[in-house]
Design an enzyme around this catalytic site. Sequence first.
Site, PDB file in Angstrom:
ATOM      1  N   TYR A 321       4.410   7.916  -3.301  1.00 17.76           N
ATOM      2  CA  TYR A 321       3.457   7.210  -2.450  1.00 17.76           C
ATOM      3  C   TYR A 321       3.260   7.944  -1.126  1.00 17.76           C
ATOM      4  CZ  TYR A 321       3.644   3.128  -5.526  1.00 17.76           C
ATOM      5  OH  TYR A 321       3.547   2.283  -6.597  1.00 17.76           O
ATOM      6  N   MET A 368       9.810   0.998  -6.189  1.00 16.37           N
ATOM      7  CA  MET A 368      10.565  -0.177  -6.603  1.00 16.37           C
ATOM      8  C   MET A 368      11.517   0.124  -7.757  1.00 16.37           C
ATOM      9  SD  MET A 368       9.243  -3.930  -7.886  1.00 16.37           S
ATOM     10  CE  MET A 368       8.601  -4.392  -6.276  1.00 16.37           C
TER      11      MET A 368
END
Length: 455
Positions: A321, A368
């Site tokens: 990200y 995550m």
Amino acid sequence: MPSPHPTTTTTTPTCSSEGASSADPPSPSRVEVDLDAVVENLSHAARAAGHGGYAVVKADAYGHGAEAVVRRLLRLAPEVCRGFCVARPEEAERLLSRLPELARDAGRVELLVLGVFPALLGEERRRELARSRARLGWVPTVGGLDDLAAWAEVAAMDRPVPLHLELDIGMRRSGFDPALLSRAGDILQSSPGLQLRGVFGHFSESEVAGSDVTAQQRRRFAEVVAAHPWLASGVVHLDNTCGLPRDGAGPGEGCAGNLGLPPERLSFRLGGGLYGLDLRRDAGAGSAGRDGEPEWPRPAMRVTTRLAALRPVRRGEGVGYNSTYRAAEDRLIGLLPIGYADGVPRAARGAEVLVGGRRRALAGTVSMDLCCVDLGRLDDEGASHHVGDTVVLLGATTPESPAPSSAPSAAVSAGEWARWSGTISYEVTCRFAQRLPRSYTSSRLPSVTAPDRSR
């Protein structure tokens, strides 16, 4: 010559998987807990203090699995393990309901609940709490007049309540202000159902080596207990992991030396140190072994995963990200099936893991469920890595995958993760057990039963 007590490993999956055996859980990532290290850490602390102590098993034993830890420590003599501490009544109820041997030993070992606030509860919930305490035998700690009065009401219902009083010696968080002890004594004297079993205090910065604050708090505790002799009618406990005698200090230099009480009336609470966590060591003033002795406390947790994929990343390309990692040259990136939902701190900066016994830096932002590791240049350096290779996120390498002689360290510590993440090592191990299966090893027991956390 093989050991007469081979290492036993049992696995506790956090979720069920039809057809998967307990020895081969569906998750490629896992937490391994060395119960021998837990035993050795408590035994060392008892020798250093000169008396037994309470094993702190709150927060599921700092992520190590409270049921397995308690079951193992129950085999120790009270001169080593005097009892256990949790933070909430629910934790005590769970342990006592799942470990009948703990309930049977209630007369020999105490299960202290450090965070009970009956004054906050309505009358019906307070009655439920009283019934739970009476049925299961856990012992509350009390740090304020309102809560002491609430327990006095419970005791008046023909439900005797044994308890420990906490003194505020400078933390200014919980515990009785010494100026209020006379009123506390009046409540105890007028409530025959209240049974004072012990008194304790809490250091505010014992991890600071040579702290004047800790020395003042130790003196303050001794002065308050000496001024109110009724406080010492039970067990007295002050020292924690960082407060225990070390570096050659004898037992008399701890709590015992200041109070002059016999060993059977003294105790300590071993929290992080029970699991090999040491805030003083994390700060660079730790307990490396002297004269060939092993390091104390010895870490008990190891977290591993496996390389799930390998992919080349060309110079200038980003990873993850927001592309927080960009390759300065052609690199080989490994994908790890573990992320912040498993306990890898997303805030970690500069974190490293062990791949093939060599330290490698994480690449990019932790997701995550996934994260990436930089395995080196896209030439011979990266050619030795393969899908399925073991990656150690916390703990040491194994004899099967020794570190190269050139490796700076063959272990990654919880203290390092704490520095990379801006927290403390206690939080690190608590986080790593959120959804990973646990396995337990012990070379001194014929079997180790792991609790089922899926319920």
